[in-house]
Structure formats: C-alpha cells, structure tokens
Design a protein around this motif. Sequence first.
Motif, PDB file in Angstrom:
ATOM      1  N   UNK A  26       0.881  -1.235   0.185  1.00  0.00           N
ATOM      2  CA  UNK A  26      -0.092   0.002  -0.091  1.00  0.00           C
ATOM      3  C   UNK A  26       0.790   1.189  -0.059  1.00  0.00           C
ATOM      4  N   UNK A  27       0.480   2.068  -1.038  1.00  0.00           N
ATOM      5  CA  UNK A  27       1.372   3.469  -1.051  1.00  0.00           C
ATOM      6  C   UNK A  27       2.676   3.312  -1.863  1.00  0.00           C
ATOM      7  N   UNK A  28       3.235   2.106  -1.958  1.00  0.00           N
ATOM      8  CA  UNK A  28       4.438   1.988  -2.524  1.00  0.00           C
ATOM      9  C   UNK A  28       4.278   2.574  -4.331  1.00  0.00           C
ATOM     10  N   UNK A  29       5.630   2.900  -4.820  1.00  0.00           N
ATOM     11  CA  UNK A  29       5.476   3.340  -6.181  1.00  0.00           C
ATOM     12  C   UNK A  29       6.285   2.217  -7.042  1.00  0.00           C
ATOM     13  N   UNK A  30       5.920   1.931  -8.222  1.00  0.00           N
ATOM     14  CA  UNK A  30       6.533   1.168  -9.082  1.00  0.00           C
ATOM     15  C   UNK A  30       6.039   1.444 -10.703  1.00  0.00           C
ATOM     16  N   UNK A  31       6.767   0.413 -11.534  1.00  0.00           N
ATOM     17  CA  UNK A  31       6.791   0.775 -12.616  1.00  0.00           C
ATOM     18  C   UNK A  31       5.885  -0.348 -13.424  1.00  0.00           C
ATOM     19  N   UNK A  32       4.881   0.188 -14.431  1.00  0.00           N
ATOM     20  CA  UNK A  32       4.086  -0.751 -15.167  1.00  0.00           C
ATOM     21  C   UNK A  32       5.085  -1.443 -16.292  1.00  0.00           C
ATOM     22  N   UNK A  33       5.216  -2.851 -16.169  1.00  0.00           N
ATOM     23  CA  UNK A  33       6.009  -3.431 -17.061  1.00  0.00           C
ATOM     24  C   UNK A  33       5.336  -4.424 -17.981  1.00  0.00           C
ATOM     25  N   UNK A  34       4.148  -4.537 -17.739  1.00  0.00           N
ATOM     26  CA  UNK A  34       3.079  -5.405 -18.539  1.00  0.00           C
ATOM     27  C   UNK A  34       1.748  -5.676 -18.147  1.00  0.00           C
TER      28      UNK A  34
END
Length: 69
Positions: A26-34
């Motif tokens: 929850x509330x973490x950030x990330x990158x869409x990879x697929x």
Amino acid sequence: MNIKINETVKITKLKNNKNSKLAKFFYKTGTIIGTKKIKNKILVFIIELKDYSRIWMLKKEITTLSRYN
C-alpha cells in the motif's frame, strides 16, 4: 485514466483490505512492465517495485504519479 507501459504508478487502494500480504504494498510506487488477463477477461497491470519484486494490480487500485504533480 490511460495507463501505459513504463509509466510510474502508486498503489492507492486494495480490493480486499484484510489481506495482510498485500497490505505491505500500500502506497508503494513502481513501474508498469506489462499486462495480464485473469479469468480470461479481466486486464490487470504487472508492477515492478524498486526492490525488483513484481505484483499485479487492478486498474482501480493504482494511480499514475503524474496526477500528484
């Protein structure tokens, strides 16, 4: 909201708040990879976090970071 590959997102909601395994994201950030289809009809996004762990989330559970800027 149109989400694209390589876009940075923040996990803002969880469909099931009682799942303790998902609560740590929850509330973490990330990158869409697929993307991935579940149950042969629901499109979900695969997100890679900074520690290289991956999780899939529904579109309504994430927000693009450009909305915060």
